[in-house]
Design an enzyme around this catalytic site. Structure first.
Site, PDB file in Angstrom:
ATOM      1  N   ASN A   1      40.876  97.830  71.512  1.00  0.00           N
ATOM      2  CA  ASN A   1      39.553  97.683  71.916  1.00  0.00           C
ATOM      3  C   ASN A   1      39.410  96.248  72.391  1.00  0.00           C
ATOM      4  O   ASN A   1      39.595  95.298  71.536  1.00  0.00           O
ATOM      5  CB  ASN A   1      38.848  98.070  70.580  1.00  0.00           C
ATOM      6  CG  ASN A   1      37.193  97.577  71.063  1.00  0.00           C
ATOM      7  OD1 ASN A   1      36.935  97.157  71.857  1.00  0.00           O
ATOM      8  ND2 ASN A   1      36.543  97.866  70.046  1.00  0.00           N
TER       9      ASN A   1
ATOM     10  N   CYS B   1      36.048  93.175  72.078  1.00  0.00           N
ATOM     11  CA  CYS B   1      35.711  92.357  70.854  1.00  0.00           C
ATOM     12  C   CYS B   1      35.604  90.684  71.263  1.00  0.00           C
ATOM     13  O   CYS B   1      36.375  90.369  72.494  1.00  0.00           O
ATOM     14  CB  CYS B   1      36.885  92.190  69.788  1.00  0.00           C
ATOM     15  SG  CYS B   1      37.292  93.797  69.036  1.00  0.00           S
TER      16      CYS B   1
ATOM     17  N   LYS C   1      40.773 100.064  75.916  1.00  0.00           N
ATOM     18  CA  LYS C   1      39.344 100.550  75.920  1.00  0.00           C
ATOM     19  C   LYS C   1      38.840  99.430  76.504  1.00  0.00           C
ATOM     20  O   LYS C   1      38.516  98.259  76.072  1.00  0.00           O
ATOM     21  CB  LYS C   1      38.916 100.806  74.798  1.00  0.00           C
ATOM     22  CG  LYS C   1      37.277 101.409  74.886  1.00  0.00           C
ATOM     23  CD  LYS C   1      36.950 101.886  73.735  1.00  0.00           C
ATOM     24  CE  LYS C   1      35.623 102.647  73.804  1.00  0.00           C
ATOM     25  NZ  LYS C   1      35.128 103.186  72.588  1.00  0.00           N
TER      26      LYS C   1
ATOM     27  N   GLY D   1      24.591 106.716  75.305  1.00  0.00           N
ATOM     28  CA  GLY D   1      24.101 107.985  75.490  1.00  0.00           C
ATOM     29  C   GLY D   1      23.823 108.291  76.758  1.00  0.00           C
ATOM     30  O   GLY D   1      24.338 107.785  77.663  1.00  0.00           O
TER      31      GLY D   1
END
Length: 329
Positions: A145, A148, A183, A235
């Protein structure tokens, strides 16, 4: 007797025909083969959902992001709904890599499918520490990830800099030979450049993408709804944005892309794969429908019949509409 034999033969033909109609849902992320392209997005799923759905049917499970040391996360409120999505600022609570290894990881490993461990870091060395702590564990891959904030470089996400991404991925690659999925953050001007830096440094695939930065305001109090201010927006509303990023990243690299952003149906999965994704991650949909992922998997086979493909991997990168990488306006 002859009639009975004819009936048996008819049943055999029906069985053969049914078998021939089966769709191959398998996909490959480099050396990692998945039974189907569906997995949860990091932070949106935990082993506690095990009683609600057959975890072994998922292509893989992705853990919540692990940090080297224990973290409490952000102050409340951490989540708020919007008209077409959700804002969150959880702050990624973590038991630390040692606590994760000796506790929560064992529950993920009991899921019956591949376990992909998401790792994070506020400092470059933190990524290396986690990789060292988990290098001998039975996990299928690491998802790095890079969204960050990097406290060594003014707090900007590591993923906004090709150099920082390359540094982190290259360092982890020296520690482990397990597949590395990076990611990426969407808040960059050219995601293909970041994806290429990850590939060149040793990434096995990239996940596109992390959440978009957003804000919700309480107009009566004139403060942010979220306790920490801004948060990550996810979403259905972000799906068109994520699709474009997937398309751009897939055109820039030769390693697989894992699509993420607003996926709620099997049709959404097909869109991401046509745009260039090999597999996908489902996130926000699981908050309102914990069984969303297994429902999507069940819908993939009839959808492939409708799209006239016998292997779902035949959809990958089949978008035939030329799209400029940058707006000309």
């Amino acid at each position: 007797m002859e009639n009975q034999v004819a009936v048996v033969k008819d049943h055999e033909r029906e069985a053969v025909d049914h078998t021939s109609d089966r769709v191959d849902l398998t996909v490959s992320l480099g050396e990692l083969a998945l039974a189907n392209p569906i997995m949860p997005a990091s932070g949106c799923f935990g082993p506690e959902l095990g009683p609600l759905l057959p975890l072994e049917k998922l292509g893989a499970v992705v853990t919540k992001t692990v940090f080297a040391v224990e973290r409490a996360g952000n102050p409340a409120h951490r989540l708020t709904e919007t008209t077409f999505g959700m804002l969150n600022s959880v702050g990624i609570p973590s038991p630390g890599s040692a606590g994760f290894r000796d506790g929560l990881l064992r529950k993920y490993q009991a899921s019956g499918t591949h376990v992909i461990v998401s790792v994070g870091g506020l400092f470059t060395q933190e990524y290396y520490t986690i990789a060292e702590d988990l290098r001998n564990e039975n996990v299928a891959a690491f998802e790095v990830n890079v969204s960050c904030p990097n406290l060594e470089h003014g707090g900007l996400p590591i993923g906004t800099s090709p150099e920082r991404v390359a540094e982190v991925v290259h360092g982890i690659r020296q520690i482990t030979d397990k597949p590395l999925f990076v990611k990426l953050t969407p808040t960059v001007s050219a995601i293909g450049e970041i994806a290429k830096a990850a590939e060149d440094a040793g990434a096995s695939a990239v996940t596109v993408s992390n959440s978009f930065s957003g804000l919700a305001i309480n107009i009566d109090k004139r403060v942010s709804v979220l306790g920490s201010g801004a948060g990550g927006y996810t979403g259905p509303a972000v799906k068109p944005l994520a699709l474009k990023l997937v398309r751009d990243a897939s055109h820039a690299i030769n390693i697989p892309v894992i699509g993420c952003g607003g996926i709620t149906t099997a049709e959404d999965v097909a869109e991401f794969m046509i745009a260039g994704a090999t597999a996908v991650q489902v996130g926000t949909a699981t908050f309102t429908r914990p069984t969303a992922m297994t429902e999507i998997i069940s819908d993939l086979e009839p959808l492939c019949h409708r799209l006239n493909v016998s292997k779902i991997s035949d959809l990958i990168g089949t978008l035939d509409t030329p799209i400029p990488s940058r707006s000309l306006s």
